[in-house]
Design a protein around this motif. Structure first.
Motif, short mmCIF file in Angstrom:
data_model
loop_
_atom_site.label_atom_id
_atom_site.label_comp_id
_atom_site.label_asym_id
_atom_site.label_seq_id
_atom_site.Cartn_x
_atom_site.Cartn_y
_atom_site.Cartn_z
N PRO A 1 0.79 -1.24 0.00
CA PRO A 1 0.00 0.00 0.00
C PRO A 1 0.83 1.29 0.00
CG PRO A 1 -0.89 -1.58 1.57
CD PRO A 1 0.43 -2.13 1.12
N GLU A 2 2.11 1.20 0.26
CA GLU A 2 2.96 2.40 0.25
C GLU A 2 3.86 2.45 -0.98
OE1 GLU A 2 2.73 4.73 3.08
OE2 GLU A 2 0.93 3.47 3.02
N TYR A 3 3.51 1.69 -2.01
CA TYR A 3 4.35 1.59 -3.22
C TYR A 3 4.07 2.80 -4.11
CZ TYR A 3 6.79 -0.85 -7.04
OH TYR A 3 7.66 -1.21 -8.03
N THR A 4 4.88 3.82 -3.94
CA THR A 4 4.64 5.12 -4.57
C THR A 4 4.49 5.03 -6.08
OG1 THR A 4 5.99 6.11 -2.82
CG2 THR A 4 5.51 7.48 -4.75
N VAL A 5 5.41 4.31 -6.73
CA VAL A 5 5.45 4.30 -8.20
C VAL A 5 4.17 3.72 -8.79
CG1 VAL A 5 6.62 2.07 -8.44
CG2 VAL A 5 6.93 3.84 -10.19
N ALA A 6 3.53 2.79 -8.08
CA ALA A 6 2.29 2.20 -8.60
C ALA A 6 1.15 3.23 -8.56
CB ALA A 6 1.92 0.95 -7.82
N TYR A 7 1.09 4.04 -7.51
CA TYR A 7 0.09 5.11 -7.49
C TYR A 7 0.35 6.11 -8.62
CZ TYR A 7 -1.56 3.69 -2.84
OH TYR A 7 -2.11 3.00 -1.78
N ASN B 1 1.92 5.57 -11.48
CA ASN B 1 1.60 4.96 -12.77
C ASN B 1 0.10 4.80 -12.97
OD1 ASN B 1 4.29 4.76 -13.52
ND2 ASN B 1 4.53 2.69 -12.73
N ARG B 2 -0.60 4.42 -11.91
CA ARG B 2 -2.05 4.25 -12.05
C ARG B 2 -2.71 5.61 -12.29
NH1 ARG B 2 -5.71 1.30 -7.49
NH2 ARG B 2 -5.45 3.34 -6.47
N GLY B 3 -2.20 6.64 -11.62
CA GLY B 3 -2.73 7.97 -11.86
C GLY B 3 -2.58 8.39 -13.31
N ASN B 4 -1.41 8.12 -13.89
CA ASN B 4 -1.19 8.44 -15.30
C ASN B 4 -2.12 7.63 -16.21
OD1 ASN B 4 0.82 10.27 -14.66
ND2 ASN B 4 2.45 8.77 -14.83
N ALA B 5 -2.34 6.36 -15.86
CA ALA B 5 -3.24 5.53 -16.66
C ALA B 5 -4.67 6.05 -16.59
CB ALA B 5 -3.17 4.08 -16.19
N TRP B 6 -5.11 6.44 -15.40
CA TRP B 6 -6.45 7.04 -15.29
C TRP B 6 -6.54 8.29 -16.14
CZ3 TRP B 6 -10.01 4.00 -13.95
CH2 TRP B 6 -9.97 3.17 -12.83
N GLY B 7 -5.48 9.08 -16.15
CA GLY B 7 -5.47 10.28 -16.98
C GLY B 7 -5.61 9.96 -18.45
N GLN B 8 -4.94 8.89 -18.90
CA GLN B 8 -5.05 8.48 -20.30
C GLN B 8 -6.47 8.08 -20.65
OE1 GLN B 8 -2.68 8.28 -22.91
NE2 GLN B 8 -1.53 9.62 -21.55
N LEU B 9 -7.19 7.54 -19.69
CA LEU B 9 -8.58 7.13 -19.92
C LEU B 9 -9.57 8.29 -19.75
CD1 LEU B 9 -8.68 3.65 -18.12
CD2 LEU B 9 -8.79 4.07 -20.58
N VAL C 1 -6.15 12.50 -10.33
CA VAL C 1 -5.74 13.43 -9.28
C VAL C 1 -5.59 12.70 -7.95
CG1 VAL C 1 -6.54 15.38 -7.88
CG2 VAL C 1 -6.66 15.50 -10.38
N ARG C 2 -6.52 11.82 -7.66
CA ARG C 2 -6.47 11.09 -6.38
C ARG C 2 -5.19 10.27 -6.27
NH1 ARG C 2 -10.55 6.47 -6.33
NH2 ARG C 2 -8.84 5.57 -7.55
N ASP C 3 -4.86 9.51 -7.32
CA ASP C 3 -3.67 8.66 -7.26
C ASP C 3 -2.38 9.47 -7.27
OD1 ASP C 3 -4.80 6.18 -6.94
OD2 ASP C 3 -4.71 5.62 -9.04
N LEU C 4 -2.34 10.51 -8.07
CA LEU C 4 -1.14 11.34 -8.10
C LEU C 4 -0.96 12.08 -6.78
CD1 LEU C 4 -1.47 12.59 -11.77
CD2 LEU C 4 0.33 11.08 -10.88
#
Length: 358
Positions: free
Chosen positions: A141-147, A149-157, A164-167
Protein backbone atom coordinates in the motif's frame (compact mmCIF):
# COMPACT_ATOMS: atom_id res chain seq x y z
CA UNK A 1 47.93 -19.29 -7.31
CA UNK A 2 45.91 -20.90 -10.09
CA UNK A 3 42.36 -19.75 -10.49
CA UNK A 4 39.60 -22.31 -9.96
CA UNK A 5 35.80 -22.29 -10.27
CA UNK A 6 35.45 -21.46 -6.58
CA UNK A 7 37.07 -18.09 -7.25
CA UNK A 8 34.19 -17.19 -9.58
CA UNK A 9 32.03 -16.03 -6.67
CA UNK A 10 34.72 -13.55 -5.66
CA UNK A 11 34.60 -12.00 -9.12
CA UNK A 12 30.80 -11.85 -8.87
CA UNK A 13 31.08 -10.08 -5.51
CA UNK A 14 33.51 -7.52 -6.85
CA UNK A 15 31.46 -7.15 -10.03
CA UNK A 16 28.39 -6.31 -7.97
CA UNK A 17 30.39 -3.75 -6.00
CA UNK A 18 31.62 -2.13 -9.21
CA UNK A 19 28.07 -2.12 -10.61
CA UNK A 20 26.68 -0.40 -7.53
CA UNK A 21 29.38 2.27 -7.93
CA UNK A 22 28.40 2.80 -11.57
CA UNK A 23 31.69 1.34 -12.83
CA UNK A 24 29.93 -0.79 -15.39
CA UNK A 25 32.81 -1.75 -17.70
CA UNK A 26 34.80 -3.06 -14.74
CA UNK A 27 31.71 -4.88 -13.46
CA UNK A 28 31.16 -6.56 -16.84
CA UNK A 29 34.82 -7.62 -16.95
CA UNK A 30 34.53 -9.26 -13.51
CA UNK A 31 31.26 -11.02 -14.32
CA UNK A 32 32.81 -12.26 -17.57
CA UNK A 33 35.78 -13.61 -15.63
CA UNK A 34 33.36 -15.39 -13.31
CA UNK A 35 31.55 -16.95 -16.30
CA UNK A 36 34.86 -18.13 -17.75
CA UNK A 37 35.77 -19.76 -14.42
CA UNK A 38 32.37 -21.30 -13.81
CA UNK A 39 29.99 -21.35 -16.80
CA UNK A 40 27.25 -22.80 -14.59
CA UNK A 41 27.14 -19.92 -12.11
CA UNK A 42 23.76 -18.30 -12.76
CA UNK A 43 24.44 -15.22 -10.60
CA UNK A 44 27.38 -14.29 -12.85
CA UNK A 45 25.12 -14.16 -15.90
CA UNK A 46 22.50 -12.22 -13.91
CA UNK A 47 25.04 -9.66 -12.70
CA UNK A 48 26.46 -9.19 -16.16
CA UNK A 49 22.95 -8.92 -17.59
CA UNK A 50 22.09 -6.15 -15.13
CA UNK A 51 25.31 -4.31 -16.01
CA UNK A 52 24.67 -4.70 -19.73
CA UNK A 53 21.13 -3.36 -19.30
CA UNK A 54 22.42 -0.37 -17.34
CA UNK A 55 24.93 0.26 -20.16
CA UNK A 56 22.13 0.37 -22.75
CA UNK A 57 22.87 -3.09 -24.21
CA UNK A 58 19.44 -4.69 -23.82
CA UNK A 59 20.12 -7.48 -26.33
CA UNK A 60 23.23 -8.63 -24.46
CA UNK A 61 21.31 -8.44 -21.20
CA UNK A 62 18.55 -10.63 -22.63
CA UNK A 63 21.10 -13.22 -23.74
CA UNK A 64 22.66 -13.34 -20.28
CA UNK A 65 19.30 -13.59 -18.54
CA UNK A 66 18.45 -16.48 -20.87
CA UNK A 67 21.64 -18.26 -19.87
CA UNK A 68 20.82 -17.66 -16.21
CA UNK A 69 17.29 -19.04 -16.62
CA UNK A 70 18.64 -22.17 -18.25
CA UNK A 71 20.59 -22.74 -15.03
CA UNK A 72 17.97 -21.41 -12.59
CA UNK A 73 14.52 -21.73 -14.24
CA UNK A 74 12.53 -21.10 -11.05
CA UNK A 75 14.01 -17.67 -10.31
CA UNK A 76 11.24 -15.08 -10.67
CA UNK A 77 13.68 -12.17 -10.41
CA UNK A 78 15.50 -13.21 -13.57
CA UNK A 79 12.23 -13.31 -15.52
CA UNK A 80 11.38 -9.84 -14.21
CA UNK A 81 14.81 -8.52 -15.19
CA UNK A 82 14.56 -10.00 -18.66
CA UNK A 83 11.11 -8.46 -18.99
CA UNK A 84 12.62 -5.04 -18.23
CA UNK A 85 15.26 -5.62 -20.92
CA UNK A 86 12.60 -6.58 -23.46
CA UNK A 87 10.65 -3.44 -22.51
CA UNK A 88 13.81 -1.36 -23.00
CA UNK A 89 13.83 -2.40 -26.64
CA UNK A 90 10.04 -1.86 -26.90
CA UNK A 91 9.25 -5.58 -27.19
CA UNK A 92 6.31 -5.31 -24.83
CA UNK A 93 4.71 -8.60 -25.80
CA UNK A 94 7.76 -10.57 -24.64
CA UNK A 95 8.11 -8.28 -21.63
CA UNK A 96 4.55 -9.08 -20.53
CA UNK A 97 5.20 -12.80 -21.00
CA UNK A 98 8.26 -12.64 -18.75
CA UNK A 99 6.53 -10.55 -16.08
CA UNK A 100 3.64 -13.02 -16.12
CA UNK A 101 6.07 -15.92 -15.66
CA UNK A 102 7.66 -14.07 -12.75
CA UNK A 103 4.23 -13.57 -11.16
CA UNK A 104 3.35 -17.23 -11.68
CA UNK A 105 6.51 -18.19 -9.77
CA UNK A 106 5.95 -15.50 -7.11
CA UNK A 107 2.31 -14.33 -6.91
CA UNK A 108 3.29 -11.54 -4.48
CA UNK A 109 5.99 -10.04 -6.70
CA UNK A 110 4.99 -6.38 -6.43
CA UNK A 111 7.57 -5.01 -8.89
CA UNK A 112 6.57 -7.53 -11.56
CA UNK A 113 2.92 -6.44 -11.35
CA UNK A 114 3.96 -2.80 -11.66
CA UNK A 115 6.28 -3.55 -14.57
CA UNK A 116 3.62 -5.56 -16.37
CA UNK A 117 1.22 -2.68 -15.87
CA UNK A 118 3.72 -0.33 -17.49
CA UNK A 119 4.12 -2.68 -20.46
CA UNK A 120 0.34 -2.86 -20.88
CA UNK A 121 0.21 0.93 -20.71
CA UNK A 122 2.83 1.21 -23.46
CA UNK A 123 0.57 -0.99 -25.61
CA UNK A 124 -2.43 1.25 -24.89
CA UNK A 125 -4.05 -1.45 -22.73
CA UNK A 126 -5.02 0.89 -19.91
CA UNK A 127 -7.60 -1.31 -18.21
CA UNK A 128 -5.08 -4.15 -17.92
CA UNK A 129 -2.44 -1.68 -16.72
CA UNK A 130 -4.73 -0.34 -13.99
CA UNK A 131 -5.55 -3.89 -12.87
CA UNK A 132 -1.84 -4.62 -12.44
CA UNK A 133 -1.09 -1.36 -10.65
CA UNK A 134 -4.04 -2.01 -8.34
CA UNK A 135 -2.68 -5.46 -7.50
CA UNK A 136 0.74 -3.96 -6.75
CA UNK A 137 -0.88 -1.42 -4.43
CA UNK A 138 -2.93 -4.12 -2.69
CA UNK A 139 0.28 -6.03 -1.99
CA UNK A 140 2.26 -2.94 -1.01
CA UNK A 141 0.00 0.00 0.00
CA UNK A 142 2.96 2.40 0.25
CA UNK A 143 4.35 1.59 -3.22
CA UNK A 144 4.64 5.12 -4.57
CA UNK A 145 5.45 4.30 -8.20
CA UNK A 146 2.29 2.20 -8.60
CA UNK A 147 0.09 5.11 -7.49
CA UNK A 148 1.98 7.39 -9.87
CA UNK A 149 1.60 4.96 -12.77
CA UNK A 150 -2.05 4.25 -12.05
CA UNK A 151 -2.73 7.97 -11.86
CA UNK A 152 -1.19 8.44 -15.30
CA UNK A 153 -3.24 5.53 -16.66
CA UNK A 154 -6.45 7.04 -15.29
CA UNK A 155 -5.47 10.28 -16.98
CA UNK A 156 -5.05 8.48 -20.30
CA UNK A 157 -8.58 7.13 -19.92
CA UNK A 158 -9.96 10.59 -19.14
CA UNK A 159 -10.76 9.60 -15.55
CA UNK A 160 -9.29 12.84 -14.28
CA UNK A 161 -10.63 12.83 -10.72
CA UNK A 162 -9.15 9.37 -10.21
CA UNK A 163 -5.90 10.55 -11.77
CA UNK A 164 -5.74 13.43 -9.28
CA UNK A 165 -6.47 11.09 -6.38
CA UNK A 166 -3.67 8.66 -7.26
CA UNK A 167 -1.14 11.34 -8.10
CA UNK A 168 -1.98 13.08 -4.82
CA UNK A 169 -1.26 9.83 -2.98
CA UNK A 170 2.05 9.52 -4.83
CA UNK A 171 2.91 13.07 -3.75
CA UNK A 172 1.95 12.30 -0.14
CA UNK A 173 4.37 9.38 -0.23
CA UNK A 174 7.12 11.28 -2.05
CA UNK A 175 6.76 15.05 -1.92
CA UNK A 176 9.98 15.55 -3.93
CA UNK A 177 8.68 13.97 -7.13
CA UNK A 178 8.47 16.82 -9.65
CA UNK A 179 6.86 14.65 -12.33
CA UNK A 180 3.95 13.76 -10.05
CA UNK A 181 3.22 17.46 -9.50
CA UNK A 182 3.51 18.13 -13.25
CA UNK A 183 1.16 15.30 -14.16
CA UNK A 184 -1.35 16.24 -11.49
CA UNK A 185 -1.18 19.77 -12.89
CA UNK A 186 -2.11 18.39 -16.31
CA UNK A 187 -5.12 16.63 -14.79
CA UNK A 188 -6.21 19.80 -12.99
CA UNK A 189 -5.81 21.76 -16.24
CA UNK A 190 -8.06 19.32 -18.08
CA UNK A 191 -10.58 19.58 -15.25
CA UNK A 192 -10.63 23.36 -15.77
CA UNK A 193 -8.97 24.05 -12.40
CA UNK A 194 -6.36 26.50 -13.68
CA UNK A 195 -5.24 27.85 -10.32
CA UNK A 196 -4.46 24.40 -8.98
CA UNK A 197 -2.74 23.49 -12.23
CA UNK A 198 -0.53 26.58 -12.07
CA UNK A 199 0.30 25.82 -8.44
CA UNK A 200 1.33 22.25 -9.30
CA UNK A 201 3.44 23.28 -12.29
CA UNK A 202 5.09 25.87 -10.06
CA UNK A 203 5.88 23.21 -7.46
CA UNK A 204 7.36 20.96 -10.14
CA UNK A 205 9.57 23.84 -11.28
CA UNK A 206 10.64 24.59 -7.70
CA UNK A 207 11.74 20.97 -7.33
CA UNK A 208 13.40 20.87 -10.76
CA UNK A 209 14.27 24.30 -12.17
CA UNK A 210 15.31 22.68 -15.47
CA UNK A 211 11.88 21.05 -16.00
CA UNK A 212 11.06 22.33 -19.49
CA UNK A 213 7.73 20.51 -19.76
CA UNK A 214 6.48 22.08 -16.54
CA UNK A 215 7.34 25.58 -17.79
CA UNK A 216 5.58 24.78 -21.08
CA UNK A 217 2.52 23.39 -19.32
CA UNK A 218 2.24 26.39 -17.02
CA UNK A 219 2.55 28.61 -20.08
CA UNK A 220 -0.34 26.79 -21.74
CA UNK A 221 -2.42 27.28 -18.61
CA UNK A 222 -1.63 31.00 -18.44
CA UNK A 223 -2.47 31.40 -22.13
CA UNK A 224 -5.83 29.72 -21.68
CA UNK A 225 -6.48 31.93 -18.66
CA UNK A 226 -5.98 35.01 -20.85
CA UNK A 227 -2.51 35.90 -19.56
CA UNK A 228 -0.32 35.61 -22.69
CA UNK A 229 2.51 37.75 -21.24
CA UNK A 230 3.01 35.26 -18.40
CA UNK A 231 2.69 32.43 -20.91
CA UNK A 232 5.44 33.92 -23.09
CA UNK A 233 7.71 34.23 -20.05
CA UNK A 234 7.25 30.53 -19.26
CA UNK A 235 7.75 29.38 -22.85
CA UNK A 236 10.92 31.47 -23.02
CA UNK A 237 12.13 29.87 -19.81
CA UNK A 238 11.43 26.42 -21.25
CA UNK A 239 13.43 27.27 -24.36
CA UNK A 240 16.33 28.58 -22.27
CA UNK A 241 16.84 25.01 -21.05
CA UNK A 242 16.82 23.50 -24.54
CA UNK A 243 16.21 25.19 -27.87
CA UNK A 244 15.12 21.93 -29.50
CA UNK A 245 11.70 22.04 -27.81
CA UNK A 246 9.51 22.64 -30.88
CA UNK A 247 6.21 22.76 -28.99
CA UNK A 248 7.44 25.66 -26.84
CA UNK A 249 8.22 27.69 -29.98
CA UNK A 250 4.76 26.80 -31.31
CA UNK A 251 3.04 27.74 -28.08
CA UNK A 252 5.00 30.97 -27.71
CA UNK A 253 4.03 31.80 -31.29
CA UNK A 254 0.40 31.35 -30.34
CA UNK A 255 0.81 33.62 -27.31
CA UNK A 256 2.48 36.31 -29.41
CA UNK A 257 -0.37 36.03 -31.92
CA UNK A 258 -2.81 36.41 -29.02
CA UNK A 259 -1.08 39.73 -28.26
CA UNK A 260 -1.07 40.78 -31.96
CA UNK A 261 2.73 40.51 -32.00
CA UNK A 262 2.73 39.00 -35.46
CA UNK A 263 6.43 39.35 -36.31
CA UNK A 264 7.36 37.50 -33.15
CA UNK A 265 4.65 34.89 -33.77
CA UNK A 266 5.91 34.19 -37.29
CA UNK A 267 9.50 33.91 -36.05
CA UNK A 268 8.47 31.35 -33.42
CA UNK A 269 6.35 29.32 -35.82
CA UNK A 270 9.29 29.28 -38.24
CA UNK A 271 11.61 27.97 -35.52
CA UNK A 272 9.04 25.31 -34.64
CA UNK A 273 8.78 24.26 -38.29
CA UNK A 274 12.56 23.98 -38.58
CA UNK A 275 12.45 21.45 -35.72
CA UNK A 276 9.20 19.70 -36.71
CA UNK A 277 8.79 20.24 -40.46
CA UNK A 278 5.84 17.85 -40.74
CA UNK A 279 3.58 19.60 -38.22
CA UNK A 280 0.60 20.79 -40.26
CA UNK A 281 -0.89 22.85 -37.43
CA UNK A 282 2.18 25.08 -37.20
CA UNK A 283 2.02 25.83 -40.93
CA UNK A 284 -1.67 26.67 -40.58
CA UNK A 285 -1.07 29.00 -37.65
CA UNK A 286 1.84 30.73 -39.37
CA UNK A 287 -0.47 31.13 -42.36
CA UNK A 288 -3.00 32.88 -40.13
CA UNK A 289 -0.29 35.24 -38.85
CA UNK A 290 0.81 36.03 -42.41
CA UNK A 291 -2.84 36.59 -43.39
CA UNK A 292 -3.36 39.01 -40.51
CA UNK A 293 -0.24 40.86 -41.62
CA UNK A 294 -1.62 41.10 -45.15
CA UNK A 295 0.95 38.78 -46.70
CA UNK A 296 -1.50 36.63 -48.62
CA UNK A 297 0.96 34.75 -50.82
CA UNK A 298 2.87 33.49 -47.80
CA UNK A 299 -0.38 32.64 -46.04
CA UNK A 300 -1.62 30.71 -49.08
CA UNK A 301 1.66 28.77 -49.27
CA UNK A 302 1.43 27.81 -45.60
CA UNK A 303 -2.21 26.68 -45.82
CA UNK A 304 -1.37 24.61 -48.89
CA UNK A 305 1.57 22.99 -47.10
CA UNK A 306 -0.63 22.24 -44.10
CA UNK A 307 -3.10 20.48 -46.40
CA UNK A 308 -0.30 18.53 -48.10
CA UNK A 309 0.84 17.27 -44.72
CA UNK A 310 -2.69 16.58 -43.46
CA UNK A 311 -5.14 16.12 -46.33
CA UNK A 312 -8.15 16.08 -43.99
CA UNK A 313 -7.26 19.37 -42.25
CA UNK A 314 -10.59 21.19 -42.55
CA UNK A 315 -9.44 24.46 -40.95
CA UNK A 316 -6.61 24.84 -43.45
CA UNK A 317 -9.07 24.32 -46.33
CA UNK A 318 -11.33 26.98 -44.82
CA UNK A 319 -8.48 29.45 -44.42
CA UNK A 320 -7.23 28.87 -47.96
CA UNK A 321 -10.77 29.09 -49.30
CA UNK A 322 -11.15 32.47 -47.62
CA UNK A 323 -8.16 33.85 -49.53
CA UNK A 324 -9.44 32.41 -52.79
CA UNK A 325 -12.85 33.99 -52.15
CA UNK A 326 -11.34 37.38 -51.33
CA UNK A 327 -9.41 37.26 -54.60
CA UNK A 328 -12.43 36.12 -56.66
CA UNK A 329 -10.89 32.73 -57.46
CA UNK A 330 -14.38 31.33 -57.15
CA UNK A 331 -13.93 27.79 -58.42
CA UNK A 332 -11.08 27.04 -56.03
CA UNK A 333 -12.84 28.78 -53.14
CA UNK A 334 -15.96 26.66 -53.71
CA UNK A 335 -13.85 23.49 -53.81
CA UNK A 336 -12.16 24.34 -50.51
CA UNK A 337 -15.40 25.26 -48.73
CA UNK A 338 -17.05 22.07 -49.96
CA UNK A 339 -14.07 20.18 -48.60
CA UNK A 340 -14.68 21.80 -45.21
CA UNK A 341 -18.28 20.55 -45.21
CA UNK A 342 -17.16 17.07 -46.19
CA UNK A 343 -14.47 16.85 -43.48
CA UNK A 344 -15.49 18.95 -40.49
CA UNK A 345 -17.96 18.41 -37.69
CA UNK A 346 -17.08 21.77 -36.14
CA UNK A 347 -20.25 23.87 -36.18
CA UNK A 348 -18.51 27.23 -36.59
CA UNK A 349 -16.36 26.01 -39.48
CA UNK A 350 -19.33 24.42 -41.19
CA UNK A 351 -21.46 27.54 -40.72
CA UNK A 352 -18.72 29.75 -42.16
CA UNK A 353 -18.27 27.47 -45.15
CA UNK A 354 -22.02 27.36 -45.81
CA UNK A 355 -22.22 31.17 -45.64
CA UNK A 356 -19.36 31.45 -48.13
CA UNK A 357 -21.08 29.00 -50.49
CA UNK A 358 -24.35 30.97 -50.23
Amino acid sequence: MALSPRHATAFVGRGNAYRQQGRLEEAIADFSQAVDLNPRLAEAYVGRGIAYAASGHADRAITDYGQALALSPEDATIYNNRGVAYADRSDFERAIADYTHAITLDPEYVEAYNNRGTAHSERGEMEEAIEDYTKAIALSPEYTVAYYNRGNAWGQLGELARAVRDLSKAIDLDSRDATAYNNRGIAYFKLGESERAIEDFGQAIALDPQYTEAYNNRGITYAQAGEPAKAIKDYTQALSHGSGFAVAYYNRGNAHAQRDELDEAIADYTDAISLEPRDATTYNNRGIAYYRRGELAQAMADYTQAIALRPRFAEAYYNRGTIYAENQVEERAIADFRKVLALSKDSSLRRGAQEQLG
